[in-house]
Design a protein around this motif. Sequence first.
Motif, PDB file in Angstrom:
ATOM      1  N   VAL A 114       0.845  -1.189   0.000  1.00  0.00           N
ATOM      2  CA  VAL A 114       0.000   0.000   0.000  1.00  0.00           C
ATOM      3  C   VAL A 114       0.881   1.240   0.000  1.00  0.00           C
ATOM      4  N   PHE A 115       0.627   2.163  -0.912  1.00  0.00           N
ATOM      5  CA  PHE A 115       1.415   3.383  -0.967  1.00  0.00           C
ATOM      6  C   PHE A 115       0.470   4.518  -1.318  1.00  0.00           C
ATOM      7  N   PRO A 116       0.890   5.743  -1.073  1.00  0.00           N
ATOM      8  CA  PRO A 116      -0.009   6.861  -1.305  1.00  0.00           C
ATOM      9  C   PRO A 116      -0.246   7.127  -2.785  1.00  0.00           C
ATOM     10  N   ASP A 117       0.787   6.954  -3.578  1.00  0.00           N
ATOM     11  CA  ASP A 117       0.698   7.376  -4.961  1.00  0.00           C
ATOM     12  C   ASP A 117       1.906   6.809  -5.691  1.00  0.00           C
ATOM     13  N   LEU A 118       1.734   6.527  -6.956  1.00  0.00           N
ATOM     14  CA  LEU A 118       2.862   5.955  -7.676  1.00  0.00           C
ATOM     15  C   LEU A 118       3.540   7.008  -8.536  1.00  0.00           C
ATOM     16  N   SER A 119       2.905   8.148  -8.631  1.00  0.00           N
ATOM     17  CA  SER A 119       3.534   9.198  -9.421  1.00  0.00           C
ATOM     18  C   SER A 119       4.708   9.684  -8.595  1.00  0.00           C
ATOM     19  N   GLY A 120       5.701  10.153  -9.260  1.00  0.00           N
ATOM     20  CA  GLY A 120       6.928  10.423  -8.533  1.00  0.00           C
ATOM     21  C   GLY A 120       7.670   9.115  -8.502  1.00  0.00           C
ATOM     22  N   PRO A 121       8.949   9.187  -8.628  1.00  0.00           N
ATOM     23  CA  PRO A 121       9.769   8.003  -8.827  1.00  0.00           C
ATOM     24  C   PRO A 121       9.980   7.196  -7.555  1.00  0.00           C
ATOM     25  N   TYR A 122       9.783   7.806  -6.418  1.00  0.00           N
ATOM     26  CA  TYR A 122      10.079   7.124  -5.163  1.00  0.00           C
ATOM     27  C   TYR A 122       9.310   5.815  -5.007  1.00  0.00           C
ATOM     28  N   TYR A 123       8.006   5.897  -5.031  1.00  0.00           N
ATOM     29  CA  TYR A 123       7.219   4.683  -4.810  1.00  0.00           C
ATOM     30  C   TYR A 123       7.317   3.694  -5.953  1.00  0.00           C
ATOM     31  N   ALA A 124       7.468   4.224  -7.151  1.00  0.00           N
ATOM     32  CA  ALA A 124       7.625   3.326  -8.285  1.00  0.00           C
ATOM     33  C   ALA A 124       8.832   2.423  -8.060  1.00  0.00           C
ATOM     34  N   GLU A 125       9.904   3.007  -7.585  1.00  0.00           N
ATOM     35  CA  GLU A 125      11.115   2.229  -7.340  1.00  0.00           C
ATOM     36  C   GLU A 125      10.908   1.226  -6.203  1.00  0.00           C
ATOM     37  N   VAL A 126      10.260   1.667  -5.162  1.00  0.00           N
ATOM     38  CA  VAL A 126      10.010   0.773  -4.028  1.00  0.00           C
ATOM     39  C   VAL A 126       9.168  -0.426  -4.479  1.00  0.00           C
ATOM     40  N   VAL A 127       8.125  -0.128  -5.206  1.00  0.00           N
ATOM     41  CA  VAL A 127       7.240  -1.195  -5.670  1.00  0.00           C
ATOM     42  C   VAL A 127       7.990  -2.140  -6.589  1.00  0.00           C
ATOM     43  N   LEU A 128       8.828  -1.564  -7.435  1.00  0.00           N
ATOM     44  CA  LEU A 128       9.591  -2.389  -8.350  1.00  0.00           C
ATOM     45  C   LEU A 128      10.473  -3.376  -7.590  1.00  0.00           C
ATOM     46  N   GLY A 129      11.172  -2.890  -6.606  1.00  0.00           N
ATOM     47  CA  GLY A 129      12.032  -3.765  -5.819  1.00  0.00           C
ATOM     48  C   GLY A 129      11.215  -4.834  -5.103  1.00  0.00           C
ATOM     49  N   TYR A 130      10.073  -4.425  -4.655  1.00  0.00           N
ATOM     50  CA  TYR A 130       9.186  -5.345  -3.942  1.00  0.00           C
ATOM     51  C   TYR A 130       8.679  -6.449  -4.862  1.00  0.00           C
ATOM     52  N   GLU A 131       8.169  -6.046  -5.997  1.00  0.00           N
ATOM     53  CA  GLU A 131       7.610  -7.003  -6.944  1.00  0.00           C
ATOM     54  C   GLU A 131       8.676  -7.985  -7.381  1.00  0.00           C
ATOM     55  N   SER A 132       9.831  -7.447  -7.635  1.00  0.00           N
ATOM     56  CA  SER A 132      10.902  -8.275  -8.142  1.00  0.00           C
ATOM     57  C   SER A 132      11.226  -9.432  -7.194  1.00  0.00           C
ATOM     58  N   VAL A 133      11.336  -9.134  -5.925  1.00  0.00           N
ATOM     59  CA  VAL A 133      11.652 -10.184  -4.957  1.00  0.00           C
ATOM     60  C   VAL A 133      10.444 -11.082  -4.693  1.00  0.00           C
ATOM     61  N   ALA A 134       9.284 -10.487  -4.607  1.00  0.00           N
ATOM     62  CA  ALA A 134       8.087 -11.277  -4.350  1.00  0.00           C
ATOM     63  C   ALA A 134       7.893 -12.311  -5.457  1.00  0.00           C
ATOM     64  N   ALA A 135       8.077 -11.892  -6.692  1.00  0.00           N
ATOM     65  CA  ALA A 135       7.917 -12.806  -7.818  1.00  0.00           C
ATOM     66  C   ALA A 135       8.911 -13.954  -7.697  1.00  0.00           C
ATOM     67  N   GLU A 136      10.109 -13.607  -7.322  1.00  0.00           N
ATOM     68  CA  GLU A 136      11.148 -14.602  -7.135  1.00  0.00           C
ATOM     69  C   GLU A 136      10.710 -15.649  -6.104  1.00  0.00           C
ATOM     70  N   LEU A 137      10.024 -15.194  -5.100  1.00  0.00           N
ATOM     71  CA  LEU A 137       9.582 -16.068  -4.029  1.00  0.00           C
ATOM     72  C   LEU A 137       8.247 -16.747  -4.357  1.00  0.00           C
TER      73      LEU A 137
END
Lengths: 334, 334
Positions: free
Chosen positions: B83-106
């Motif tokens: 859950v994040f406030p907004d994906l606009s702005g690069p901050y959350y996009a990057e966080v989500v990307l890192g998250y998805e990447s590892v979650a998919a791996e798992l």
Amino acid sequence: MESPSSHGEAGSAGGRRANVTIYEVAERASVSIATVSRVLRGNVPVSPGTAARVRAAVAELRYRPSHLGRGLAERQHAANGIVFPDLSGPYYAEVVLGYESVAAELGRSVLILSSHGRPTARDMVMELAARVDGLVFCTRTVDDETVREVAATGTPVVLIARPPVADVDTITTENRDSAALLAEHLLGHGYRRVVFLGDADRSSDFAERFEGVRQIIPAIVPVACGFDENSGFRAAEAVRRQRPDAVICCNDEVALGLTSATAGSVPVTGWDDVMAARYAGLTTVRQPMRELGARAARLLDERITGARGEPHHDVLPTRLIVRSSCGPHPKEET
Amino acid sequence: MESPSSHGEAGSAGGRRANVTIYEVAERASVSIATVSRVLRGNVPVSPGTAARVRAAVAELRYRPSHLGRGLAERQHAANGIVFPDLSGPYYAEVVLGYESVAAELGRSVLILSSHGRPTARDMVMELAARVDGLVFCTRTVDDETVREVAATGTPVVLIARPPVADVDTITTENRDSAALLAEHLLGHGYRRVVFLGDADRSSDFAERFEGVRQIIPAIVPVACGFDENSGFRAAEAVRRQRPDAVICCNDEVALGLTSATAGSVPVTGWDDVMAARYAGLTTVRQPMRELGARAARLLDERITGARGEPHHDVLPTRLIVRSSCGPHPKEET
DNA sequence: GGTCTTGTTGTAAGCGCTTACATGTGTAAG
DNA sequence: CTTACACATGTAAGCGCTTACAACAAGACC
């Protein structure tokens, strides 16, 4: 005993997490599980007194209906998926944002999958397809065969920035005309020898942009390149060898990367109008990325809720944004 | 007839989408559904001949196991939420990307929810919590009460860039020390009157950064401001009234917005090191956003798969990146 | 007082899967 | 030629929910 199973035994054993089920709520409110369900769904009249008792039990027990049970009974997931290559770079982030925003509005959760060039992408997609009611694919994340296979299972599919496959809906942004416009602008600067930096084979968007440019500048010189800043940076050498008057890049990131490498010595244009483009003064073509995602979510929802008929192929308009990166203007307006 | 229901009747009625189930596969392979399940899961030995027949039936029928059925039987979703406030702005996009990447791996799907300031955010979160095995909250997306409630249902929770709630795991980036470092750097420039642009009440990150700066510059002047470029732009007037020697902004976007409004006439620093910061020459503090998400995914997985014990409170290191936006350097190194 | 509504609630059959347990077969041991 | 034991497979009970259908109670009506 109404329960066909051991549900009645609320025994809070030493287990990990004994989620409270509809059975416990029913027992506490002294009604059947059917009544609990009816109160919660609100689609069948229930006497006020009973409803109140049920609601009280729900609150006290902090009951949350299981999506798994509900989904299985209703035969639907209430969730949509979206598949994209990567979230880094502002393009997909914006698309996903628009998508999520609308999907949430429509009461659907959204599952994301970044194919990320993983070789197992196809399996991951099929896996994802099994847990959603509909799926969006961005650009070339998977091959046509996979798209066809997903569509064949009856799962509605929408394609973003990708040519139609089977009779699936698609949403793209206008490329050819704005590319031609951009090319004309560059010609107006007096540039003659122009390079197109980007790999037309890897994206229908890029291919269309290339075609649009070539319409105006038949002698356009294509130079292969990836999608990101680094690729743009590394392409500087190959570009220089062509001694171009100007370089049209397939997207902003590549343009920005190239600019870093050439220190602005060559006029450059991008595509997308990402945030950094504004600060770098990059001439580019703005496309409505968020709207792309939003539109996809709506289209998908229509299909999921049963809309039949011819496939849609929406094309969203784009806009040329002239800034300083294409060099001083001999006569053009801003 | 082995089927307890109408499964056997494969009749392809004129219905919408008759998904093929394990029953049809079983019938085609002339085995029981249990055997099909065993072949697919591969955790129980099955004779080679039978397995081959089943696999053939699966392929011919293009069978895909239902996640709903499987999840219900296994009592797990194989999915995580973020859950994040907004994906606009690069901050959350990057966080989500890192998250998805590892979650998919798992082997876990990821569900995203942008709270987006929606008033119904709390319900949406509870809803999301009912369909995942674990949940990550970024910054102040929901109030502590909601976090506590989710955690109370037994769903593992990880907090990103947010102070601990109950005994939930958290991951943050280092703020105080790097803020102090940044402040010292500014002092080195000879600046004395410094403004902190950002709302410390709305983010623990911002609060820590403010504190870190104040440690070095006790006279720091706080000026309230939102999170995005626009807020930064609009804050220009309020900032100018303070006649500052320099402005420390709560993040890059605000800094960039402010810079646009002041045309660079005031030394400015940001925080995050987003892509645009590089092109704008913004002095900032880089934080490992992708790593933040990745780490969260791992931590969550550990809890889901049963790790017990004290809550983790990881802090990731950050790094000061000096560029030109803070003005000419009297003596500092890069 | 008896019959018919109408409204409320319970019963039970699924939804598609996993898995403990039961059953049946072939083979090694006695 | 039994008895025992692996091994392969089938049987059936759930997982937590929705909903068609049945049952029942209480008024309304003649």
